[in-house]
Design an enzyme around this catalytic site. Structure first.
Site, PDB file in Angstrom:
ATOM      1  CG  MET A 142      -2.448   6.793  -5.487  1.00 45.53           C
ATOM      2  SD  MET A 142      -1.281   8.100  -5.328  1.00 45.53           S
ATOM      3  CE  MET A 142      -1.047   7.987  -3.582  1.00 45.53           C
ATOM      4  N   PRO A 143      -3.938   4.037  -5.152  1.00 42.46           N
ATOM      5  CG  PRO A 143      -2.369   3.317  -3.596  1.00 42.46           C
ATOM      6  CD  PRO A 143      -3.442   4.323  -3.802  1.00 42.46           C
ATOM      7  CG  PHE A 144      -7.207  -0.922  -8.892  1.00 40.44           C
ATOM      8  CD1 PHE A 144      -8.472  -0.859  -8.334  1.00 40.44           C
ATOM      9  CD2 PHE A 144      -6.911  -1.951  -9.758  1.00 40.44           C
ATOM     10  CE1 PHE A 144      -9.434  -1.813  -8.637  1.00 40.44           C
ATOM     11  CE2 PHE A 144      -7.861  -2.908 -10.079  1.00 40.44           C
ATOM     12  CZ  PHE A 144      -9.130  -2.842  -9.507  1.00 40.44           C
TER      13      PHE A 144
ATOM     14  CB  THR B 266      -2.378   0.251 -10.845  1.00 37.87           C
ATOM     15  OG1 THR B 266      -2.348  -1.009 -11.534  1.00 37.87           O
ATOM     16  CG2 THR B 266      -2.219   1.385 -11.841  1.00 37.87           C
TER      17      THR B 266
END
Length: 127
Positions: free
Chosen positions: A1-3, A72
């Site tokens: 999920m993190p970018f 993010t």
């Protein structure tokens, strides 16, 4: 999920950039509940003239080796988790890459789970 987006001055080796990305990834998996293989990173080098920052802020003095890390990710981590995460990145940056602790700027952008699609136009985390 993190970018993850990492921005730094042009001229660092590919190995340096890879290690920097791995430092962030390992801290995410160890400290803020990011699953293994959830690695999406863009590491971009810039000419010095394209990085615009103050010489100092909040007691930190920045050099030309400043690194901006923006992540993010889904909302929901505690303040304590975030503090441990920030410290781990800086500690590993210093020990593995010889970087200055002042030169690491980290920003977390928290979003709702439905704001992600990991392929096929599907919101995999939407419930």
């Amino acid at each position: 999920m993190p970018f993850v987006r990492i921005d730094l001055k042009r001229g660092k080796s590919a190995e340096y950039r890879k290690t920097l990305g791995e430092i962030v990834y390992k801290a995410m998996t160890d400290l803020i509940n990011v699953p293994e293989n959830d690695k999406f990173q863009v590491i971009t080098e810039h000419d010095r003239g394209d990085l615009n920052y103050a010489e100092n802020y909040l007691g930190n003095t920045y050099s030309d080796d400043i690194v901006f890390i923006q992540i993010t990710l889904n909302a929901g981590r505690t303040v304590e988790m975030k503090k441990a995460f920030y410290k781990r990145i800086v500690d590993d940056f210093q020990s593995q890459l010889g970087g200055r602790p002042d030169d690491v700027v980290i920003n977390l952008v928290e979003v709702a789970k439905e704001n992600w699609s990991f392929g096929h136009g599907i919101a995999q985390y939407a419930t």
